[in-house]
Enzyme design. Structure first.
Site, short mmCIF file in Angstrom:
data_model
loop_
_atom_site.label_atom_id
_atom_site.label_comp_id
_atom_site.label_asym_id
_atom_site.label_seq_id
_atom_site.Cartn_x
_atom_site.Cartn_y
_atom_site.Cartn_z
N LYS A 72 2.59 -3.63 6.58
CA LYS A 72 3.02 -3.61 5.07
C LYS A 72 4.46 -3.63 5.00
O LYS A 72 4.90 -4.12 4.10
CB LYS A 72 2.03 -2.46 4.46
N SER B 157 0.86 -1.31 0.08
CA SER B 157 -0.19 -0.19 -0.06
C SER B 157 0.98 1.44 -0.02
O SER B 157 1.99 1.07 0.50
CB SER B 157 -0.76 0.01 1.40
N TYR C 4 -1.40 -1.33 10.99
CA TYR C 4 -1.87 -2.09 9.49
C TYR C 4 -0.51 -1.24 8.54
O TYR C 4 0.03 -2.40 7.90
CB TYR C 4 -2.96 -1.29 8.88
N1 UFG Z 1 -13.40 10.40 3.72
C1 UFG Z 1 -14.58 11.14 4.06
N2 UFG Z 1 -15.43 10.52 4.55
C2 UFG Z 1 -15.72 9.10 4.70
C3 UFG Z 1 -14.37 8.51 4.51
C4 UFG Z 1 -13.45 9.00 3.75
O1 UFG Z 1 -14.15 12.10 3.92
O2 UFG Z 1 -16.74 8.80 5.35
C5 UFG Z 1 -12.27 10.82 3.12
C6 UFG Z 1 -10.75 10.57 3.83
O3 UFG Z 1 -10.73 11.65 4.92
C7 UFG Z 1 -9.71 10.40 2.70
C8 UFG Z 1 -10.60 9.96 1.48
O4 UFG Z 1 -11.82 10.09 1.78
O5 UFG Z 1 -9.58 11.81 2.40
C9 UFG Z 1 -10.26 8.63 1.27
O6 UFG Z 1 -10.37 7.88 2.39
P1 UFG Z 1 -10.44 6.28 2.40
O7 UFG Z 1 -10.76 5.86 3.79
O8 UFG Z 1 -11.26 5.78 1.47
O9 UFG Z 1 -9.04 6.11 1.88
P2 UFG Z 1 -7.53 6.29 2.66
O10 UFG Z 1 -6.89 7.05 1.61
O11 UFG Z 1 -7.55 7.04 4.16
O12 UFG Z 1 -6.85 5.00 2.87
C10 UFG Z 1 -6.44 4.21 1.75
C11 UFG Z 1 -6.60 2.69 2.17
C12 UFG Z 1 -5.70 2.30 3.03
C13 UFG Z 1 -4.50 2.75 3.00
C14 UFG Z 1 -4.46 4.19 2.76
C15 UFG Z 1 -2.86 4.65 2.59
O13 UFG Z 1 -8.02 2.40 2.40
O14 UFG Z 1 -5.83 0.85 3.27
O15 UFG Z 1 -4.88 4.32 1.66
O16 UFG Z 1 -2.74 6.05 2.50
F1 UFG Z 1 -3.56 2.35 4.10
#
Ligand code: UFG
Length: 341
Positions: A155, A126, A151
């Site tokens: 990785k 990741s 997590y």
């Molecule tokens: N977000 C919201 N509301 C929500 C969910 C997410 O605004 O209800 C925003 C988050 O703040 C973020 C974006 O949407 O800015 C993406 O969030 P995700 O949770 O979909 O994804 P992340 O980038 O946080 O996480 C992903 C993977 C993880 C990994 C990470 C690495 O899901 O497994 O990228 O940066 F670790």
């Protein structure tokens, strides 16, 4: 004769899409999955797409004896390793579960592979290994940072273990660092099956549009980005799956023993852009509010994916609209009854 690839976690979200692409690209596939975040029905759905049966072992990869029996019985040319827990928040609450499953599972797998002289592996990592960086686009030479969560730690450690074995024990390993996989197979036979309340943006959006969730909370709009919301590199899961086939082709023939590739589109998109794209693709108005920042969120990160494009000869075919269209089509198949908490 076709080569045979073992896919651990092959009924999961990215695993199932990769099984489809492998089967459609003249590989024979064996899946091992413990069904902890998937269901047996996914195997039938894969077959509905490819018209090929899925050879399935239902087991935890930590069960060394089962793995040994499988490697004895099957003739395996390479492994694509997905089987792991992936919820960042949960990993903070239950770190030992993550160490045992993600690191313990991978070391057991590698040990059994070694015993049976199977030395080719593609590992699902990741972009979280880059930590809290604002240097984007980010390429593979960027140093691996301190992990943001257990997590992320798993990785980083698994990448390191694989690198050791490639250096000293005859393994040929490829690490694929995913950015944000979203969307579903265009057939709507397979897609993500989030357990409980989704942590990730796109399943939360589709569940909200389906009426399962009341509204989406955008986690902060005061970041130093053009519209104030976080930027990520969303990549269609089918493009990601196709990259695994290319990576396996490459791993089976490469001269070097270890390589790392970013898998993203190279385009950063804000949360608000994703919402707009979803509204357009689905023809719905998405109820959302702006909330507080989520602890641990990186402000902005997107990939420099040129290494994968050049060396693996891989290119993304799907844009953000396709990602949203297929995610919505999949949600409509799941219906509005998928709320489990
Ligand atoms: N977000 C919201 N509301 C929500 C969910 C997410 O605004 O209800 C925003 C988050 O703040 C973020 C974006 O949407 O800015 C993406 O969030 P995700 O949770 O979909 O994804 P992340 O980038 O946080 O996480 C992903 C993977 C993880 C990994 C990470 C690495 O899901 O497994 O990228 O940066 F670790």
């Amino acid at each position: 004769m076709n080569k045979t690839i073992l896919v651990t976690g092959g009924l999961g979200y990215i695993g199932s899409h990769t099984v489809v692409e492998l089967q459609e690209n003249a590989y024979d596939v064996i899946v091992i999955d413990d069904l902890s975040n998937s269901s047996k029905e996914v195997a039938e759905r894969i077959t509905a797409i490819t018209k090929k049966p899925v050879k399935l072992y239902i087991s935890d990869i930590k069960h060394q004896h089962t793995l040994e029996a499988m490697f004895e019985h099957e003739s395996i040319d390479g492994v694509i390793h997905f089987a792991a827990h992936k919820a960042v928040g949960e990993s903070v609450q239950e770190p030992f579960k993550y160490y045992a499953n993600n690191i313990g599972g991978m070391t057991t797998l590698l040990k059994v592979m070694h015993q049976h002289n199977v030395n080719t592996i593609v590992f699902s990592s990741s972009c979280t290994v880059y930590g809290d960086t604002n240097r984007s686009p980010i390429n593979e030479t960027h140093p691996v940072a301190e992990a943001i969560s257990p997590y992320g730690t798993t990785k980083i450690i698994c990448e390191q273990i694989l690198k050791d074995l490639c250096k000293h024990s005859g393994f040929r390993g490829i690490v694929l660092r995913y950015f944000n996989p979203v969307g579903a197979h265009p057939s709507a036979q397979i897609g993500e099956l989030p357990l409980g309340v989704p942590n990730n943006l796109v399943p939360y959006i589709t569940q909200t549009a389906a009426g399962i969730r009341e509204k989406l909370t955008v986690f902060g709009n005061d970041y130093n980005t053009p519209d104030g919301t976080n930027i990520r590199d969303y990549i269609h899961v089918v493009d990601l799956a196709k990259a695994h086939v290319k990576a396996m082709n490459y791993a089976l023939t490469m001269n070097q023993s270890y390589d790392v590739f970013n898998l993203g589109t190279g385009n950063g998109r804000s949360v608000l852009e994703v919402i707009k794209a979803f509204e357009k693709a689905s023809g719905t108005d998405l109820p959302y509010i702006i909330g507080d920042r989520r602890v641990g969120d990186v402000e902005q990160i997107w990939a420099d994916a040129s290494k994968a494009e050049n060396k693996l000869k891989w290119h993304c075919q799907y844009g953000l609209d396709d990602m949203m269209k297929t995610a919505w089509k999949w949600q409509l198949v799941l219906g509005s009854g998928s709320k489990s908490s």
